[in-house]
Design a protein around this motif. Structure first.
Motif, PDB file in Angstrom:
ATOM      1  N   PRO B  55       0.779  -1.234   0.000  1.00 12.99           N
ATOM      2  CA  PRO B  55       0.000   0.000   0.000  1.00 12.99           C
ATOM      3  C   PRO B  55       0.820   1.298   0.000  1.00 12.99           C
ATOM      4  O   PRO B  55       0.327   2.345  -0.375  1.00 12.99           O
ATOM      5  N   GLY B  56       2.074   1.221   0.412  1.00 13.96           N
ATOM      6  CA  GLY B  56       2.862   2.449   0.532  1.00 13.96           C
ATOM      7  C   GLY B  56       3.377   2.954  -0.801  1.00 13.96           C
ATOM      8  O   GLY B  56       3.056   2.386  -1.844  1.00 13.96           O
ATOM      9  N   PRO B  57       4.188   4.005  -0.785  1.00 18.63           N
ATOM     10  CA  PRO B  57       4.731   4.533  -2.038  1.00 18.63           C
ATOM     11  C   PRO B  57       5.746   3.581  -2.681  1.00 18.63           C
ATOM     12  O   PRO B  57       5.923   3.584  -3.893  1.00 18.63           O
ATOM     13  N   GLY B  58       6.404   2.755  -1.876  1.00 20.79           N
ATOM     14  CA  GLY B  58       7.377   1.812  -2.427  1.00 20.79           C
ATOM     15  C   GLY B  58       6.687   0.600  -3.023  1.00 20.79           C
ATOM     16  O   GLY B  58       5.471   0.474  -2.972  1.00 20.79           O
ATOM     17  N   LEU B  59       7.480  -0.296  -3.616  1.00 25.06           N
ATOM     18  CA  LEU B  59       6.899  -1.475  -4.252  1.00 25.06           C
ATOM     19  C   LEU B  59       6.967  -2.701  -3.354  1.00 25.06           C
ATOM     20  O   LEU B  59       6.438  -3.750  -3.682  1.00 25.06           O
ATOM     21  N   LEU B  60       7.654  -2.565  -2.185  1.00 26.43           N
ATOM     22  CA  LEU B  60       7.800  -3.722  -1.295  1.00 26.43           C
ATOM     23  C   LEU B  60       6.501  -3.984  -0.542  1.00 26.43           C
ATOM     24  O   LEU B  60       5.871  -3.058  -0.037  1.00 26.43           O
ATOM     25  N   PRO B  61       6.101  -5.261  -0.451  1.00 28.67           N
ATOM     26  CA  PRO B  61       4.853  -5.575   0.261  1.00 28.67           C
ATOM     27  C   PRO B  61       4.982  -5.327   1.766  1.00 28.67           C
ATOM     28  O   PRO B  61       6.063  -5.467   2.333  1.00 28.67           O
ATOM     29  N   ASP B  62       3.865  -4.987   2.387  1.00 24.92           N
ATOM     30  CA  ASP B  62       3.770  -4.840   3.832  1.00 24.92           C
ATOM     31  C   ASP B  62       3.671  -6.267   4.412  1.00 24.92           C
ATOM     32  O   ASP B  62       2.786  -7.034   4.008  1.00 24.92           O
ATOM     33  N   PRO B  63       4.579  -6.674   5.344  1.00 25.97           N
ATOM     34  CA  PRO B  63       4.533  -8.056   5.856  1.00 25.97           C
ATOM     35  C   PRO B  63       3.197  -8.419   6.495  1.00 25.97           C
ATOM     36  O   PRO B  63       2.707  -9.548   6.318  1.00 25.97           O
ATOM     37  N   SER B  64       2.589  -7.482   7.228  1.00 19.77           N
ATOM     38  CA  SER B  64       1.271  -7.765   7.823  1.00 19.77           C
ATOM     39  C   SER B  64       0.247  -8.037   6.723  1.00 19.77           C
ATOM     40  O   SER B  64      -0.580  -8.950   6.835  1.00 19.77           O
ATOM     41  N   ALA B  65       0.318  -7.243   5.658  1.00 20.24           N
ATOM     42  CA  ALA B  65      -0.628  -7.415   4.550  1.00 20.24           C
ATOM     43  C   ALA B  65      -0.387  -8.747   3.843  1.00 20.24           C
ATOM     44  O   ALA B  65      -1.344  -9.416   3.433  1.00 20.24           O
ATOM     45  N   LEU B  66       0.882  -9.137   3.724  1.00 17.69           N
ATOM     46  CA  LEU B  66       1.191 -10.415   3.064  1.00 17.69           C
ATOM     47  C   LEU B  66       0.592 -11.596   3.824  1.00 17.69           C
ATOM     48  O   LEU B  66      -0.026 -12.478   3.236  1.00 17.69           O
ATOM     49  N   VAL B  67       0.774 -11.591   5.159  1.00 19.26           N
ATOM     50  CA  VAL B  67       0.271 -12.710   5.968  1.00 19.26           C
ATOM     51  C   VAL B  67      -1.267 -12.702   5.977  1.00 19.26           C
ATOM     52  O   VAL B  67      -1.913 -13.741   5.761  1.00 19.26           O
ATOM     53  N   ALA B  68      -1.838 -11.521   6.197  1.00 16.19           N
ATOM     54  CA  ALA B  68      -3.309 -11.424   6.217  1.00 16.19           C
ATOM     55  C   ALA B  68      -3.876 -11.781   4.842  1.00 16.19           C
ATOM     56  O   ALA B  68      -4.912 -12.457   4.739  1.00 16.19           O
ATOM     57  N   GLY B  69      -3.179 -11.348   3.776  1.00 15.00           N
ATOM     58  CA  GLY B  69      -3.614 -11.669   2.415  1.00 15.00           C
ATOM     59  C   GLY B  69      -3.567 -13.170   2.159  1.00 15.00           C
ATOM     60  O   GLY B  69      -4.466 -13.721   1.529  1.00 15.00           O
ATOM     61  N   ALA B  70      -2.498 -13.817   2.669  1.00 18.69           N
ATOM     62  CA  ALA B  70      -2.384 -15.272   2.502  1.00 18.69           C
ATOM     63  C   ALA B  70      -3.545 -15.978   3.203  1.00 18.69           C
ATOM     64  O   ALA B  70      -4.090 -16.966   2.691  1.00 18.69           O
ATOM     65  N   LEU B  71      -3.923 -15.459   4.365  1.00 21.74           N
ATOM     66  CA  LEU B  71      -5.063 -16.040   5.088  1.00 21.74           C
ATOM     67  C   LEU B  71      -6.341 -15.930   4.252  1.00 21.74           C
ATOM     68  O   LEU B  71      -7.128 -16.892   4.158  1.00 21.74           O
ATOM     69  N   VAL B  72      -6.537 -14.766   3.630  1.00 20.40           N
ATOM     70  CA  VAL B  72      -7.731 -14.570   2.794  1.00 20.40           C
ATOM     71  C   VAL B  72      -7.709 -15.535   1.605  1.00 20.40           C
ATOM     72  O   VAL B  72      -8.734 -16.113   1.249  1.00 20.40           O
ATOM     73  N   VAL B  73      -6.523 -15.735   1.008  1.00 17.36           N
ATOM     74  CA  VAL B  73      -6.410 -16.660  -0.130  1.00 17.36           C
ATOM     75  C   VAL B  73      -6.775 -18.082   0.307  1.00 17.36           C
ATOM     76  O   VAL B  73      -7.555 -18.773  -0.355  1.00 17.36           O
ATOM     77  N   VAL B  74      -6.232 -18.499   1.468  1.00 16.68           N
ATOM     78  CA  VAL B  74      -6.524 -19.853   1.963  1.00 16.68           C
ATOM     79  C   VAL B  74      -8.023 -20.006   2.227  1.00 16.68           C
ATOM     80  O   VAL B  74      -8.649 -20.996   1.815  1.00 16.68           O
ATOM     81  N   LEU B  75      -8.613 -19.010   2.885  1.00 17.57           N
ATOM     82  CA  LEU B  75     -10.057 -19.072   3.165  1.00 17.57           C
ATOM     83  C   LEU B  75     -10.865 -19.086   1.870  1.00 17.57           C
ATOM     84  O   LEU B  75     -11.915 -19.723   1.785  1.00 17.57           O
ATOM     85  N   SER B  76     -10.377 -18.355   0.861  1.00 15.42           N
ATOM     86  CA  SER B  76     -11.073 -18.349  -0.432  1.00 15.42           C
ATOM     87  C   SER B  76     -11.020 -19.725  -1.073  1.00 15.42           C
ATOM     88  O   SER B  76     -12.017 -20.189  -1.641  1.00 15.42           O
ATOM     89  N   LEU B  77      -9.844 -20.366  -0.972  1.00 16.68           N
ATOM     90  CA  LEU B  77      -9.716 -21.707  -1.557  1.00 16.68           C
ATOM     91  C   LEU B  77     -10.596 -22.713  -0.806  1.00 16.68           C
ATOM     92  O   LEU B  77     -11.036 -23.709  -1.376  1.00 16.68           O
ATOM     93  N   LEU B  78     -10.845 -22.427   0.492  1.00 19.13           N
ATOM     94  CA  LEU B  78     -11.729 -23.293   1.288  1.00 19.13           C
ATOM     95  C   LEU B  78     -13.204 -22.919   1.101  1.00 19.13           C
ATOM     96  O   LEU B  78     -14.082 -23.466   1.758  1.00 19.13           O
ATOM     97  N   LYS B  79     -13.428 -21.921   0.221  1.00 19.43           N
ATOM     98  CA  LYS B  79     -14.786 -21.469  -0.117  1.00 19.43           C
ATOM     99  C   LYS B  79     -15.543 -20.904   1.088  1.00 19.43           C
ATOM    100  O   LYS B  79     -16.760 -21.115   1.233  1.00 19.43           O
ATOM    101  N   ALA B  80     -14.822 -20.195   1.961  1.00 19.61           N
ATOM    102  CA  ALA B  80     -15.495 -19.481   3.052  1.00 19.61           C
ATOM    103  C   ALA B  80     -16.307 -18.335   2.454  1.00 19.61           C
ATOM    104  O   ALA B  80     -15.998 -17.866   1.355  1.00 19.61           O
TER     105      ALA B  80
END
Lengths: 227, 102
Positions: B55-80
């Protein structure tokens, strides 16, 4: 049983039968309402957007972009996101075309991805049933928006700020699942490359990236015979 | 700000409504059937999701966003359900950015 009594019964069946599915709109509405409250929107603006636009992803872009980006860019992005309603509307016409124009115009106002999925499960019901389903989902979204707008201001920013990225990630996964699994690494890789390059370029980065990616996905699907 | 919000409400409500009644209007059917329209949702959401991870001006991902995003991906694959995925991702990000990656 009279026609109006049947219609009322069908309406009630649609309203109550879709209640559990409609509950899914509550947290989405809460997220939007909370983000809008954090962005300084008044309650009337948040509610008007939920009634009129009724599409959480596009509304999220509005909350994120208005005040920081050109309003034309934000509106263009919102309309781009909502373009998915074109094919949904075409598919829904197969269910709704037997109803009068007035009913079709009213039903169209409440047509979203999830509502269409509910309609599609029971394609042979009367018009009252579909009005019930649509109203149930809209009411849930509006109640969620209201709750979010009311409690959003007291929640710390860190606890609401990821609602929008979470929504986009979830919808990205849902949409990528419609492609063949063997193509996913290429599609995601192209997405990361296009997004990174457009961010480095800076000007109108998101709209340019989206336009490039849609073109790339269309070309990749055509070349590989999946389109 | 409020005027801009209302402008967006009016224009996007009208535009979206046109898309929602397209199935009933013959003139719009050809556009709705265009091949590229099918790729619009994926193109839009992939770009916006990647923006959300960095989200910031740089291109590096925010670690909190990466982990939370991974959780959303897993839940999506589980069809939550969508609501569950949003709440889980939001709470995970809140906890991680407040307690872990401060």
């Amino acid at each position: 049983m009279s026609t109006s009594a049947t219609s009322r019964r069908e309406f009630t069946e649609g309203l109550l039968g879709s209640f559990s599915a409609a509950l899914g709109y509550l947290p989405v509405g809460i997220s939007f309402g909370a983000l809008a409250a954090h962005a300084g929107w008044d309650l009337a603006s948040s509610m008007a957007m939920s009634v009129g636009v009724y599409a959480a992803a596009a509304q999220g872009v509005a909350v994120d972009g208005l005040g920081h980006q050109s309003v034309i860019v934000v509106i263009t992005l919102m309309l781009l996101i909502n373009l998915r309603h074109f094919p949904i509307s075409l598919a829904a016409a197969r269910i709704f075309n037997r109803f009068s124009l007035g009913h079709r115009l009213l039903l169209a106002a409440g047509l979203t991805d999830e509502v269409f999925a509910l309609d599609h499960r029971q394609p042979d019901r009367t018009v009252g049933f579909y009005h019930g389903v649509h109203l149930s989902c809209l009411l849930s979204f509006l109640v969620g928006t209201l709750l979010g707008a009311l409690v959003g201001r007291v929640l710390p920013t860190q606890w609401v700020v990821f609602a929008l990225p979470a929504l986009f990630i979830a919808l990205a996964v849902d949409n990528l699942r419609t492609y063949p699994p063997s193509r996913l690494p290429v599609l995601i890789g192209v997405g990361v490359l296009v997004t990174t390059l457009s961010r480095m370029a800076g000007v109108l980065a998101a709209p340019v990236a989206i336009a490039l990616l849609i073109t790339a996905y269309a070309l990749l699907s055509r070349e590989r015979g999946t389109g | 700000m409020t005027a801009l919000v209302w402008l967006a409400v009016v224009v996007v409500t009208a535009g979206t409504y046109l898309m929602r009644i397209a199935g009933s209007l013959p003139g719009f059917r050809r556009l709705a059937e265009a091949g590229w329209v099918r790729h619009v949702p994926a193109g839009v959401f992939v770009v916006l999701a990647l923006y959300g991870l960095a989200p910031g001006p740089g291109l590096l991902p925010d670690p909190s966003a990466l982990v939370a995003g991974a959780l959303v991906v897993v839940l999506s694959l589980l069809k939550a359900s969508l609501g569950v995925r949003i709440i889980a991702g939001t709470l995970a990000y809140g906890a991680l950015s407040t307690l872990v990656f401060t």
